[in-house]
Every structure is written in structure tokens, then in C-alpha cells.
Design a protein around this motif. Structure first.
Motif, PDB file in Angstrom:
ATOM      1  N   UNK A  46       0.781  -1.566   0.332  1.00 20.60           N
ATOM      2  CA  UNK A  46      -0.638  -0.276  -0.310  1.00 20.60           C
ATOM      3  C   UNK A  46       1.041   1.400  -0.387  1.00 20.60           C
ATOM      4  N   UNK A  47      -0.178   2.533  -0.273  1.00 20.78           N
ATOM      5  CA  UNK A  47       0.926   3.667   0.172  1.00 20.78           C
ATOM      6  C   UNK A  47       0.190   4.490   0.686  1.00 20.78           C
ATOM      7  N   UNK A  48       1.151   5.826   1.524  1.00 19.97           N
ATOM      8  CA  UNK A  48       0.592   6.136   2.517  1.00 19.97           C
ATOM      9  C   UNK A  48       0.729   7.367   1.946  1.00 19.97           C
ATOM     10  N   UNK A  49      -0.969   7.901   1.682  1.00 19.18           N
ATOM     11  CA  UNK A  49      -0.202   9.371   0.694  1.00 19.18           C
ATOM     12  C   UNK A  49      -0.423  10.500   1.926  1.00 19.18           C
TER      13      UNK A  49
ATOM     14  N   UNK B 212      -1.771  17.074   8.305  1.00 15.00           N
ATOM     15  CA  UNK B 212      -1.582  16.137   9.152  1.00 15.00           C
ATOM     16  C   UNK B 212      -1.332  14.756   8.715  1.00 15.00           C
ATOM     17  N   UNK B 213      -0.622  13.927   8.669  1.00 17.69           N
ATOM     18  CA  UNK B 213      -0.881  12.339   8.158  1.00 17.69           C
ATOM     19  C   UNK B 213      -1.429  11.906   8.754  1.00 17.69           C
ATOM     20  N   UNK B 214      -2.621  12.025  10.093  1.00 16.20           N
ATOM     21  CA  UNK B 214      -3.780  11.101   9.669  1.00 16.20           C
ATOM     22  C   UNK B 214      -4.589  11.568   8.981  1.00 16.20           C
ATOM     23  N   UNK B 215      -4.542  12.763   8.157  1.00 15.30           N
ATOM     24  CA  UNK B 215      -5.376  13.309   7.168  1.00 15.30           C
ATOM     25  C   UNK B 215      -5.187  12.605   5.470  1.00 15.30           C
TER      26      UNK B 215
END
Length: 104
Positions: free
Chosen positions: A47-50, A56-59
Motif C-alpha cells: 500500500x501507499x500512505x500518501x 497532518x499524516x492522519x488526514x
């Protein structure tokens, strides 16, 4: 890094995760890279975490291709069916907990 890269972060359960925070987002490249790295890492899913710009990262987003998502959902379905068959009370409590999370 390099030809046998295994992803940017470990500990994302069952995944090789490719982390991205770029001005221009190219999902197809990210997914292709994540899927290659999953093979190298011996993980079943990539997976890619974009990260979204100015957020913020959580968004951000976790992205995988449809084929990978189907394999992941089939694994969840099969695991839940086994749990439901062998320990119904545990499955029921687990199911209720996750259904309640929808109302948060």
C-alpha cells in the motif's frame, strides 16, 4: 532502498508500506512500487500512505489497487468466518465493537 527495497516502514500489519509526501501525486507509480516491495518484504499486501499537503499524516490516504484490496477483504471475510464458526461469542463482541466505531 535499491532494487530489493522492502518499503519505507515496518509494523504496518501484513503490508509493505510506501510513504509519500510529494507535491504531485502519482498513485499508479506508488502502488506499483508498494506491490514490488511487498514481494521483496515477504508481505501479502502493498500500500501507499500518501500525506495530503498542508495536513497532518492522519488526514492522508492509504491506497492500494483493487486487486490487492479484494485479496485483503477476502482474507478478512475468511478470518471472521473462522472466528464466528469456532468462537461465536468472541466474534460477536468483536463485530459489535467495530460496528459501534461507525457511530463515533
Amino acid at each position: 532502498m535499491g532494487r530489493l527495497d522492502i518499503g519505507d516502514v515496518s509494523g504496518y500489519y501484513l503490508h509493505a508500506a510506501e510513504l509519500k509526501a510529494e507535491k504531485t501525486i502519482t498513485l499508479s507509480d506508488y502502488i506499483a512500487q508498494a506491490n514490488r516491495e511487498a514481494i521483496h518484504a515477504g508481505q501479502p499486501f502493498g500500500c501507499a500512505v500518501v500525506k495530503r499537503r498542508m495536513k497532518g499524516v492522519a488526514d492522508g490516504y492509504v491506497v492500494r489497487d483493487v486487486a490487492t484490496d479484494c485479496r485483503l477483504m477476502n482474507r478478512f471475510r475468511d478470518a471472521e468466518a473462522l472466528l464466528k464458526e469456532h468462537q461465536f461469542d468472541v466474534w460477536y463482541e468483536h463485530d459489535q465493537t467495530h460496528r459501534a466505531a461507525l457511530n463515533v
